[in-house]
Design a protein around this motif. Sequence first.
Motif, short mmCIF file in Angstrom:
data_model
loop_
_atom_site.label_atom_id
_atom_site.label_comp_id
_atom_site.label_asym_id
_atom_site.label_seq_id
_atom_site.Cartn_x
_atom_site.Cartn_y
_atom_site.Cartn_z
N PRO A 1 0.67 -1.17 0.08
CA PRO A 1 -0.10 0.01 0.06
C PRO A 1 0.79 1.26 -0.03
N THR A 2 1.96 0.99 0.49
CA THR A 2 2.89 2.37 0.42
C THR A 2 3.30 2.74 -0.97
N GLU A 3 3.87 1.87 -1.65
CA GLU A 3 4.22 2.12 -2.99
C GLU A 3 2.94 2.55 -3.86
N VAL A 4 1.84 1.82 -3.59
CA VAL A 4 0.59 2.30 -4.30
C VAL A 4 0.30 3.64 -3.84
N THR A 5 0.27 4.03 -2.74
CA THR A 5 0.01 5.41 -2.39
C THR A 5 0.66 6.31 -3.05
N GLN A 6 2.34 6.26 -3.03
CA GLN A 6 3.28 7.13 -3.46
C GLN A 6 2.95 7.29 -5.09
N CYS A 7 2.79 6.03 -5.89
CA CYS A 7 2.27 6.30 -7.15
C CYS A 7 1.15 7.06 -7.39
N HIS A 8 0.09 6.93 -6.39
CA HIS A 8 -1.17 7.88 -6.49
C HIS A 8 -0.84 9.36 -6.57
N LEU A 9 -0.11 9.15 -5.58
CA LEU A 9 0.41 10.68 -5.09
C LEU A 9 1.10 11.33 -6.49
N LEU A 10 1.77 10.71 -7.14
CA LEU A 10 2.72 11.43 -8.21
C LEU A 10 1.73 11.47 -9.38
N THR A 11 0.63 10.62 -9.36
CA THR A 11 -0.30 10.85 -10.49
C THR A 11 -1.17 12.22 -10.33
N GLN A 12 -1.58 12.46 -8.95
CA GLN A 12 -2.11 13.80 -8.43
C GLN A 12 -1.35 14.76 -8.97
N VAL A 13 -0.20 15.01 -8.73
CA VAL A 13 0.85 16.00 -9.11
C VAL A 13 0.70 16.32 -10.72
N GLU A 14 0.67 15.12 -11.32
CA GLU A 14 0.48 15.35 -12.88
C GLU A 14 -0.63 16.00 -13.20
N HIS A 15 -1.59 15.68 -12.53
CA HIS A 15 -3.09 16.05 -12.69
C HIS A 15 -2.97 17.71 -12.52
N LEU A 16 -2.29 18.10 -11.67
CA LEU A 16 -2.21 19.52 -11.45
C LEU A 16 -1.52 20.31 -12.69
N ARG A 17 -0.74 19.74 -13.30
CA ARG A 17 -0.17 20.25 -14.29
C ARG A 17 -1.24 20.37 -15.73
N SER A 18 -2.34 19.76 -15.49
CA SER A 18 -3.32 19.95 -16.72
C SER A 18 -3.98 20.99 -16.55
N TYR A 19 -4.03 21.82 -15.55
CA TYR A 19 -4.73 23.15 -15.22
C TYR A 19 -3.79 24.49 -15.86
#
Length: 204
Positions: A147-165
């Motif tokens: 779950p730690t690795e999955v959460t960290q992967c998820h975190l990086l995805t949300q940061v990339e979503h920020l760039r779409s704004y």
Amino acid sequence: MRSLIDHARTFPATVAEQQQEFAELARGQRPQALFIACSDSRVMPTMFTGARPGDIFELRTAGNIVPRYRPQAACGVAGTLEYAVTALRVPDIIVCGHSHCGAVQGLMREQTVRTMPLVRRWLGWAGHRPEAVAEEPWQTRLIGEDPTEVTQCHLLTQVEHLRSYPCVARRVATGRLRLHAWFYTVETGEVLVGTPGGRAFQPL
């Protein structure tokens, strides 16, 4: 609930002892960062950052999810993000995930949220699809047992979503805005930091 009520009743006395500081806050805000964190009650950004009133502009969402930019969508996350970047001109945005996150557990095992249709729909904005091709680390499917690795992967995805704004992308491109991925460990208080484009998280 009683302790919350009691504290709220006595808080004006605390403010009276710091009258000048709170009078300054009444004139406006210049937060150091937009802090996007999970709604989880165990995660208190002001506690582990030492932030004072006025230091951070907080956005709390289940699973610290930032949906990708949708120009026609009326979204509280998007509105808060736009205000922080355009009106307040925050120089930094921190997306903070944490250990033992119920939302990430729901992404890993859909059956844990099967009786909560609204939660399931919200998790759909996390940006992870079973058919996703792992062209980049943050596009990797959320599968696996750690779950730690999955959460960290998820975190990086949300940061990339920020760039779409557009408002974020413009300020990042000109060096006026920095994006950060933080992982908070509930049981130790340790904060790890990740880098978009990579998967390794290191102590802050």
